[in-house]
Design an enzyme around this catalytic site. Structure first.
Site, mmCIF file in Angstrom:
data_model
loop_
_atom_site.group_PDB
_atom_site.id
_atom_site.type_symbol
_atom_site.label_atom_id
_atom_site.label_comp_id
_atom_site.label_asym_id
_atom_site.label_seq_id
_atom_site.Cartn_x
_atom_site.Cartn_y
_atom_site.Cartn_z
ATOM 1 N N HIS A 225 5.036 27.771 -13.653
ATOM 2 C CA HIS A 225 6.192 28.545 -14.127
ATOM 3 C C HIS A 225 7.390 28.261 -13.225
ATOM 4 O O HIS A 225 7.267 28.245 -12.001
ATOM 5 C CB HIS A 225 5.889 30.042 -14.110
ATOM 6 C CG HIS A 225 4.912 30.467 -15.159
ATOM 7 N ND1 HIS A 225 5.211 30.442 -16.503
ATOM 8 C CD2 HIS A 225 3.632 30.920 -15.068
ATOM 9 C CE1 HIS A 225 4.167 30.870 -17.203
ATOM 10 N NE2 HIS A 225 3.192 31.164 -16.341
ATOM 11 N N CYS B 161 9.257 25.607 -17.512
ATOM 12 C CA CYS B 161 10.528 26.020 -18.106
ATOM 13 C C CYS B 161 11.687 25.527 -17.243
ATOM 14 O O CYS B 161 11.587 25.510 -16.011
ATOM 15 C CB CYS B 161 10.585 27.544 -18.233
ATOM 16 S SG CYS B 161 9.365 28.224 -19.377
#
Length: 348
Positions: A157, A199
């Site tokens: 992440h 991301c």
């Protein structure tokens, strides 16, 4: 004279056999690399059961580079959480990368070098720069040199300019860029291929300033990287979209493949990834369309040719017993495909 002649013939035969069996003849349009060895640093930075897909991501890439020839001794595998032993796992000791459960990517031959809380920002930076404690075992060291091509794959992440480790700390894009510069100054690499699946992934290579680095990311700044599909039996997403299409591509790559890095960089269009894959090639001297994919996903095995006489001993033949006379069918060992074959498009 006859003995000398036989010895010379043996020398010629050995040299010819060695040079033919090692190395693949690449087409003329491929630019030759100066590297002499290949390494891979594969890192999953996230914890918790709902991040099962990140472990599947990194183990799938690990299996692919091993199949293409990079030995475990030159792969650094870092996994933050052991999903195979998670009490929520309905199939203990297994990790799958697709709902068809074609193959357990957490097999018997997986060698994890850093696990659990060993996967930290400090250890990651120390690994890259070679600033590890003296007592660190060889299996946990990146023993590269100026002839090393290094594949760095990160999954987890992240956000704009950072990648989370263990949901408790972060490595910034500037810290990563400075670590790679230390590697260059210390002659720890020839070329680096940097891949990140997270991301806003492209933000992690924007600060790079060291030469000979080719980088790609699963999403641009402001975009999310999305998962591919759920395995209902497990109850979580089991692979990310970008890595899924990377693996689908790698399944059609072999040690003698003529596929190029430019083909790899275009492996996941927005229609498939639902995010825009980022590429940075300004620091890379060679044209990716002329670089074979095996320069980073394969293995280089240098051959030393000797002109010294080689004595070949005449070993007496043993008498065959009745048991040995029976015809034996040799078992052929090959890597199983990671995806069901009907899901993998035929190569063109």
């Amino acid at each position: 004279m006859f003995s000398v002649h036989v010895r010379l013939c043996c020398i010629l035969v050995v040299v010819v056999c060695v040079t033919r069996s090692v190395g693949v003849q690449l087409p003329e349009q491929f630019q030759k690399s100066n590297h002499t060895n290949n390494w891979a640093v594969l890192v999953d930075t996230s914890r918790f059961w709902f991040n099962y897909r990140h472990v599947a991501n990194v183990l799938s890439i690990y299996r692919s580079v091993k199949r293409l020839g990079i030995p475990d001794s030159q792969i650094i595998l870092m996994i933050s959480d052991d999903m195979a032993c998670n009490p929520r796992n309905p199939r203990p000791a297994t990790i799958f990368n697709n709902a068809h459960e074609q193959i357990n990517v957490y097999g018997d031959d997986v060698e994890v070098d850093y696990r659990g809380y060993e996967v930290s920002v400090e250890n990651f930076i120390r690994l890259l720069t070679g600033r590890v404690p003296p007592e660190t075992p060889r299996s946990k060291q990146l023993l590269t040199d100026e002839g090393s091509n290094i594949l760095i794959y990160l999954t987890g992440h992240g956000g704009d300019g950072f990648l989370k480790f263990q949901d408790s700390e972060e490595v910034t894009s500037q810290e990563l860029a400075d670590a790679l510069e230390q590697m260059w100054q210390k002659r720890r690499y020839n070329e680096i291929f940097f891949i990140i699946d997270t991301c806003q992934a492209s933000s992690m290579y924007e600060k790079f300033y060291s030469p000979n680095i080719l980088a790609t990311a699963s999403s641009l700044v402001g975009e999310d990287s999305l998962s591919h599909h759920v395995d209902a039996a497990i109850g979580v997403y089991i692979i990310d979209r970008y890595t899924y299409y990377v693996l689908e591509f790698l399944e059609k790559v072999y040690p003698d493949s003529q596929k190029t890095m430019s083909e790899f960089l275009a492996v996941c269009p927005k229609s498939a990834c639902l995010s825009t894959v980022g590429v940075r090639r300004d620091l890379f001297k060679r044209d990716p369309s002329n670089v074979p994919i095996t320069d980073f996903f394969g293995s280089v095995r240098p051959v030393v040719i000797t002109t010294e006489p080689i004595d070949i001993l005449d070993i007496p033949k043993r008498k065959k017993t009745e048991h040995q006379n029976k015809t034996k069918v040799l078992e052929k060992r090959v890597y199983l495909p990671q995806f069901p074959m009907h899901l993998v498009k035929s190569s063109t």
